[in-house]
Design an enzyme around this catalytic site. Structure first.
Site, mmCIF file in Angstrom:
data_model
loop_
_atom_site.group_PDB
_atom_site.id
_atom_site.type_symbol
_atom_site.label_atom_id
_atom_site.label_comp_id
_atom_site.label_asym_id
_atom_site.label_seq_id
_atom_site.Cartn_x
_atom_site.Cartn_y
_atom_site.Cartn_z
ATOM 1 C CB SER A 1 38.457 27.660 55.058
ATOM 2 O OG SER A 1 39.840 27.872 55.315
ATOM 3 C CE1 TYR B 1 37.814 27.896 60.675
ATOM 4 C CE2 TYR B 1 39.544 27.273 59.134
ATOM 5 C CZ TYR B 1 38.516 28.128 59.513
ATOM 6 O OH TYR B 1 38.179 29.187 58.698
HETATM 7 P P1 NAP Z 1 34.881 37.302 62.015
HETATM 8 O O1 NAP Z 1 35.288 38.672 61.635
HETATM 9 O O2 NAP Z 1 35.232 36.764 63.352
HETATM 10 O O3 NAP Z 1 33.299 37.163 61.765
HETATM 11 C C1 NAP Z 1 32.580 36.020 62.136
HETATM 12 C C2 NAP Z 1 31.284 36.443 62.806
HETATM 13 O O4 NAP Z 1 30.533 35.253 63.114
HETATM 14 C C3 NAP Z 1 31.541 37.170 64.138
HETATM 15 O O5 NAP Z 1 30.695 38.296 64.266
HETATM 16 C C4 NAP Z 1 31.200 36.087 65.145
HETATM 17 O O6 NAP Z 1 30.785 36.580 66.392
HETATM 18 C C5 NAP Z 1 30.070 35.375 64.448
HETATM 19 N N1 NAP Z 1 29.796 34.077 65.062
HETATM 20 C C6 NAP Z 1 30.679 33.250 65.689
HETATM 21 N N2 NAP Z 1 30.040 32.175 66.176
HETATM 22 C C7 NAP Z 1 28.723 32.336 65.869
HETATM 23 C C8 NAP Z 1 27.559 31.567 66.136
HETATM 24 N N3 NAP Z 1 27.624 30.414 66.829
HETATM 25 N N4 NAP Z 1 26.366 32.022 65.690
HETATM 26 C C9 NAP Z 1 26.292 33.193 65.000
HETATM 27 N N5 NAP Z 1 27.346 33.965 64.742
HETATM 28 C C10 NAP Z 1 28.559 33.545 65.168
HETATM 29 O O7 NAP Z 1 35.492 36.243 60.985
HETATM 30 P P2 NAP Z 1 35.580 36.211 59.387
HETATM 31 O O8 NAP Z 1 37.008 36.124 59.057
HETATM 32 O O9 NAP Z 1 34.733 37.242 58.759
HETATM 33 O O10 NAP Z 1 34.957 34.753 59.148
HETATM 34 C C11 NAP Z 1 33.769 34.503 58.411
HETATM 35 C C12 NAP Z 1 33.866 33.117 57.824
HETATM 36 O O11 NAP Z 1 34.986 33.049 56.944
HETATM 37 C C13 NAP Z 1 34.063 32.005 58.837
HETATM 38 O O12 NAP Z 1 33.275 30.878 58.480
HETATM 39 C C14 NAP Z 1 35.538 31.652 58.698
HETATM 40 O O13 NAP Z 1 35.810 30.315 59.079
HETATM 41 C C15 NAP Z 1 35.733 31.881 57.229
HETATM 42 N N6 NAP Z 1 37.116 32.107 56.812
HETATM 43 C C16 NAP Z 1 37.850 33.134 57.316
HETATM 44 C C17 NAP Z 1 39.161 33.295 56.913
HETATM 45 C C18 NAP Z 1 40.043 34.403 57.451
HETATM 46 O O14 NAP Z 1 41.276 34.382 57.216
HETATM 47 N N7 NAP Z 1 39.499 35.421 58.139
HETATM 48 C C19 NAP Z 1 39.716 32.421 55.970
HETATM 49 C C20 NAP Z 1 38.932 31.384 55.463
HETATM 50 C C21 NAP Z 1 37.628 31.238 55.886
HETATM 51 P P3 NAP Z 1 31.906 36.670 67.583
HETATM 52 O O15 NAP Z 1 32.797 37.788 67.203
HETATM 53 O O16 NAP Z 1 31.059 36.922 68.784
HETATM 54 O O17 NAP Z 1 32.593 35.331 67.584
#
Ligand code: NAP
Length: 244
Positions: free
Chosen positions: A142, A155
Site C-alpha cells: 500500500s 496497518y
Molecule cells: P476488500 O474488498 O475488503 O477485499 C479483501 C478481501 O480479503 C475480503 O474478501 C476479505 O474478507 C478478505 N480477507 C480479510 N481477512 C482475511 C483473512 N484473514 N483470510 C482470507 N481472506 C481475508 O479490500 P481490497 O480493497 O480489495 O483490499 C485488498 C488488498 O489491497 C488488501 O491487502 C488491502 O490492504 C490492499 N489495499 C487496499 C487499498 C484500498 O484503498 N482499497 C489501498 C491500498 C492497499 P472480509 O470481507 O470477510 O473481510
C-alpha cells in the site's frame, strides 16, 4: 511462461482488488484458485469466473492461520501440480486511531492478517515454485507501506513489512526463476473503503479521484506477464501521483 493455461492462486479474491484480478487472469486463460475467508464473496467470484467460461475453484481459508495456508497451497498442488502466479493480497484495514490509543488486539489482528498472512503465503508458495523453478508473485502492500500514514499505525507497519518481505524474497529467489514484486495502491474503491470519504482531494493526490479495482488489476496482470520479465523486487506505486 504465458499466462494462458497457467494456474493462478489469489488470496482476498472474494472482493475488491482480488476479485478484479481473478476475473482478468481468468479472461487471459488462467485457471484461478479463489481463496478468501468470506465464503459468500469467494463463491460469488468463482461464479463470475465460471460465467465467463473459465475454470477455477474456491478454497475458504484464513490467511493468518498456518494450517489454513498449508491447506490452500497443498490443495492447489495436489489438484493442478503447479502454481504459476500467486497474488498474495488478502488484507484488512484498522479503525483510524492515534498510536497511543491503538489497541493491542487491533494491532495483533492487522499484523496477523496483513503481514503474517503474506509471510505464510510466501513460505508455502515459494517451496512449490522453487520445485518448478518458475513462478511470479505479487504482494499487495500500500502507499501506507512506503510513507507515513497518520492514524493507521498498525496497518502502515504491516504494509512496510510486506515491502520488506518482497525485497527479501526477490533477492533470495530471483536466481531460481521466480520474480517477486509488490504493488502499493493509494485509495481504491472497494468494500474496504466504503465507509471512507474517497473524494477527499488530500487523500487522492493529483488525479483527484480514487482508483477502480480494475485499474489496480491491470498493473497486477502486467506484473504477472512475461512483459514484466525483468521486474523483480520492484515496489510499484499505483496511486495517481499521491506519493510522487
Ligand atoms: P476488500 O474488498 O475488503 O477485499 C479483501 C478481501 O480479503 C475480503 O474478501 C476479505 O474478507 C478478505 N480477507 C480479510 N481477512 C482475511 C483473512 N484473514 N483470510 C482470507 N481472506 C481475508 O479490500 P481490497 O480493497 O480489495 O483490499 C485488498 C488488498 O489491497 C488488501 O491487502 C488491502 O490492504 C490492499 N489495499 C487496499 C487499498 C484500498 O484503498 N482499497 C489501498 C491500498 C492497499 P472480509 O470481507 O470477510 O473481510
Amino acid at each position: 511462461m504465458s499466462l494462458k493455461n497457467g494456474v493462478a492462486l489469489i488470496t482476498g479474491a472474494g472482493s475488491g482488488i482480488g476479485r478484479s484480478v481473478s476475473l482478468k487472469l481468468a479472461e487471459k486463460g488462467m485457471c484461478v484458485v479463489v481463496v478468501d475467508l468470506d465464503e459468500k464473496g469467494g463463491e460469488e467470484t468463482l461464479g463470475l469466473i465460471k460465467d465467463s467460461g473459465s475454470e477455477g475453484i474456491f478454497i475458504q481459508a484464513d490467511v493468518s492461520k498456518y494450517s489454513d495456508v498449508e491447506k490452500y497451497v497443498s490443495t492447489v498442488k495436489n489438484m493442478y501440480g503447479r502454481i504459476d502466479v500467486f497474488f498474495n493480497n488478502a488484507g484488512i484495514l484498522s479503525k483510524p486511531t492515534l498510536l497511543a490509543d491503538y489497541s493491542e488486539e487491533m494491532f495483533d489482528r492487522v499484523i496477523a492478517v496483513n503481514l503474517k498472512g503474506a509471510f505464510l503465503g510466501l513460505k508455502h508458495v515459494l517451496k512449490v515454485m522453487e520445485g518448478q523453478q518458475s513462478g511470479v508473485i505479487i504482494n499487495t502492500a500500500s502507499t501506507a507501506g512506503v510513507q507515513s500514514t497518520a492514524y493507521l499505525g498498525g496497518y502502515s507497519a504491516s504494509k512496510h513489512g510486506v515491502v520488506g518481505l518482497t525485497k527479501t524474497a526477490a533477492v533470495e529467489y530471483g536466481s531460481k526463476g521466480i520474480r517477486i514484486n509488490a504493488i502499493c495502491p493509494g485509495g481504491v474503491e472497494t468494500n474496504m473503503t466504503k465507509h471512507m470519504d474517497m473524494n477527499n482531494p488530500e487523500q487522492n493526490g493529483p488525479l483527484r479521484r480514487p482508483a477502480s479495482p480494475e485499474e489496480i488489476a491491470n498493473v497486477v496482470c502486467f506484473l504477472a506477464s512475461e512483459e514484466a520479465g525483468y521486474m523483480n523486487g520492484s515496489i510499484v506505486t499505483i496511486d495517481g501521483g499521491l506519493t510522487a
